[in-house]
Design a protein around this motif. Structure first.
Motif, PDB file in Angstrom:
ATOM      1  N   SER A   1     -15.944 -15.466 -10.246  1.00 42.78           N
ATOM      2  CA  SER A   1     -16.513 -14.337  -9.501  1.00 42.78           C
ATOM      3  C   SER A   1     -15.509 -13.216  -9.275  1.00 42.78           C
ATOM      4  O   SER A   1     -15.884 -12.050  -9.158  1.00 42.78           O
ATOM      5  N   TYR A   2     -14.222 -13.541  -9.197  1.00 44.14           N
ATOM      6  CA  TYR A   2     -13.200 -12.525  -8.949  1.00 44.14           C
ATOM      7  C   TYR A   2     -12.595 -11.986 -10.242  1.00 44.14           C
ATOM      8  O   TYR A   2     -11.606 -11.250 -10.207  1.00 44.14           O
ATOM      9  N   GLU A   3     -13.183 -12.344 -11.376  1.00 41.80           N
ATOM     10  CA  GLU A   3     -12.664 -11.911 -12.664  1.00 41.80           C
ATOM     11  C   GLU A   3     -13.604 -10.926 -13.347  1.00 41.80           C
ATOM     12  O   GLU A   3     -14.808 -10.929 -13.111  1.00 41.80           O
ATOM     13  N   PHE A   4     -13.018 -10.122 -14.181  1.00 42.07           N
ATOM     14  CA  PHE A   4     -13.760  -9.147 -14.980  1.00 42.07           C
ATOM     15  C   PHE A   4     -13.854  -9.672 -16.407  1.00 42.07           C
ATOM     16  O   PHE A   4     -12.841 -10.082 -16.988  1.00 42.07           O
ATOM     17  N   GLU A   5     -15.069  -9.674 -16.993  1.00 42.71           N
ATOM     18  CA  GLU A   5     -15.228 -10.147 -18.360  1.00 42.71           C
ATOM     19  C   GLU A   5     -15.107  -8.982 -19.332  1.00 42.71           C
ATOM     20  O   GLU A   5     -15.909  -8.048 -19.318  1.00 42.71           O
ATOM     21  N   CYS A   6     -14.097  -9.051 -20.183  1.00 45.90           N
ATOM     22  CA  CYS A   6     -13.872  -8.010 -21.178  1.00 45.90           C
ATOM     23  C   CYS A   6     -14.824  -8.188 -22.359  1.00 45.90           C
ATOM     24  O   CYS A   6     -15.391  -9.260 -22.559  1.00 45.90           O
ATOM     25  N   ARG A   7     -14.963  -7.147 -23.125  1.00 44.87           N
ATOM     26  CA  ARG A   7     -15.861  -7.204 -24.278  1.00 44.87           C
ATOM     27  C   ARG A   7     -15.426  -8.249 -25.300  1.00 44.87           C
ATOM     28  O   ARG A   7     -16.246  -8.792 -26.033  1.00 44.87           O
ATOM     29  N   ASN A   8     -14.131  -8.545 -25.352  1.00 41.52           N
ATOM     30  CA  ASN A   8     -13.641  -9.554 -26.289  1.00 41.52           C
ATOM     31  C   ASN A   8     -13.647 -10.967 -25.698  1.00 41.52           C
ATOM     32  O   ASN A   8     -12.971 -11.866 -26.196  1.00 41.52           O
ATOM     33  N   LYS A   9     -14.395 -11.153 -24.601  1.00 47.68           N
ATOM     34  CA  LYS A   9     -14.611 -12.454 -23.948  1.00 47.68           C
ATOM     35  C   LYS A   9     -13.407 -12.950 -23.158  1.00 47.68           C
ATOM     36  O   LYS A   9     -13.362 -14.111 -22.755  1.00 47.68           O
ATOM     37  N   ILE A  10     -12.427 -12.094 -22.938  1.00 50.05           N
ATOM     38  CA  ILE A  10     -11.276 -12.468 -22.125  1.00 50.05           C
ATOM     39  C   ILE A  10     -11.599 -12.217 -20.659  1.00 50.05           C
ATOM     40  O   ILE A  10     -12.163 -11.188 -20.296  1.00 50.05           O
ATOM     41  N   CYS A  11     -11.244 -13.185 -19.799  1.00 49.80           N
ATOM     42  CA  CYS A  11     -11.456 -13.048 -18.356  1.00 49.80           C
ATOM     43  C   CYS A  11     -10.176 -12.507 -17.719  1.00 49.80           C
ATOM     44  O   CYS A  11      -9.077 -13.036 -17.946  1.00 49.80           O
ATOM     45  N   LEU A  12     -10.340 -11.475 -16.909  1.00 48.91           N
ATOM     46  CA  LEU A  12      -9.200 -10.770 -16.339  1.00 48.91           C
ATOM     47  C   LEU A  12      -9.421 -10.547 -14.846  1.00 48.91           C
ATOM     48  O   LEU A  12     -10.535 -10.257 -14.415  1.00 48.91           O
ATOM     49  N   SER A  13      -8.366 -10.704 -14.046  1.00 51.55           N
ATOM     50  CA  SER A  13      -8.472 -10.440 -12.612  1.00 51.55           C
ATOM     51  C   SER A  13      -8.948  -9.005 -12.378  1.00 51.55           C
ATOM     52  O   SER A  13      -8.481  -8.074 -13.030  1.00 51.55           O
TER      53      SER A  13
END
Length: 298
Positions: free
Chosen positions: A174-186
């Protein structure tokens, strides 16, 4: 403006290098205002098909790529297939270290490295052992060259595929941002002026706009904020130092303790007690009104 290297001793600690701190804060403010650089398009998640092919390139290819480029592609092949890449690349080194390079890994960004190259690759084949491959392109802030061009296909290898390579993608927290390349980022990395996701659109810097200021205005704003922060830090250091000195001296309201010698016998008689002079402080008849300090400020 930063002058010298100010130090304030406070309860055994040292406030030092305030000038360095000021400069870092000024840089951070300037970069935040700028929105750091123009948007570029690269990176992504690629689902390959059996018998199909495709391609991707670094930004600007066949022209030069921008400074501080960071691109991440994750490729996924169908069941029992591996990724086959044909790579053309021109990298750079600085002081015998890779500065502009491309990196290939089995699986995701923590997988085993297949190859890292900062030289020249001409129609060179790079192959994964499992269904997924991670490709990372990085450039520094100096000179630029043509960069990276990749064509890919998925090859069926049947039972010989490496089943230990697992899917590097998954659901973000829930606290992560999903990038277009499927990487999860704070989410704390969102709009910080750096392409942490390794992609452009639908990634951490997409839709982020800096303030509409020219270069001179941005530098002036950064310097102004830096000066304010420096003055606040210096004032705080002086106040803490003063507070420390008060504690060392017994407090700002410390009063010198005194004792009157010569009148002690009369006081004892009034209280109905036997008078016993202090042997460490012999009483002289001539000191009937002398006040002796028994505690001193350290």
């Amino acid at each position: 403006m930063c002058v010298g290297n100010m130090r304030f001793a406070v309860t055994g600690h040292v406030f030092q290098s305030l000038c360095t701190t000021q400069l870092w804060l000024q840089l951070a403010v300037i970069l935040a205002i700028m929105g750091l650089g123009k948007s570029y398009e690269c990176g992504g998640f690629i689902e390959m098909t059996s018998g199909g092919s495709g391609a991707f390139q670094s930004p600007g290819y066949p022209g030069n790529y921008p400074n501080y480029t960071r691109c991440i592609w994750i490729l996924e092949a169908p069941e029992s297939h591996i990724a086959n890449l044909t790579v053309n690349f021109v990298g750079e080194t600085y002081n015998s270290q890779c500065s502009d390079y491309v990196e290939f890994r089995d699986g995701g960004q923590t997988g085993a490295i297949i190859q890292t190259n900062c030289g020249t690759m001409t129609s060179e084949t790079v192959t994964s052992t499992g269904r997924w491959m991670y490709v990372f392109f990085h450039s520094d802030g100096f000179s630029q060259v043509n960069g990276l061009s990749v064509t890919y296909t998925a090859t069926d290898v049947g039972a010989s595929i490496n089943d230990s390579i697992t899917d590097p993608t998954g659901s973000c927290r829930s606290y992560e941002f999903e990038c277009r390349n499927k990487i999860c980022l704070s989410r704390s990395y969102r709009c910080d002026g750096y392409y942490d996701c390794g992609c452009g659109s639908d990634c951490d810097e997409d839709g982020c706009v800096g303030l509409p200021l020219n270069a001179a205005e941005m530098i002036a704003t950064g310097l102004g904020v830096g000066v304010v922060v420096f003055l606040v830090a210096a004032t705080l250091g002086k106040l803490l130092e003063k507070h420390h000195n008060w504690e060392k001296e017994g407090g700002p309201g410390n009063k010198v303790q005194t004792r009157r010698w010569g009148s002690g016998k009369k006081d004892a008689q009034k209280r109905g007690e036997n008078y016993k002079p202090d042997p460490a402080k012999p009483v002289s008849p001539k000191m009937s009104s002398c006040t002796v300090k028994v505690s001193e400020i350290n």
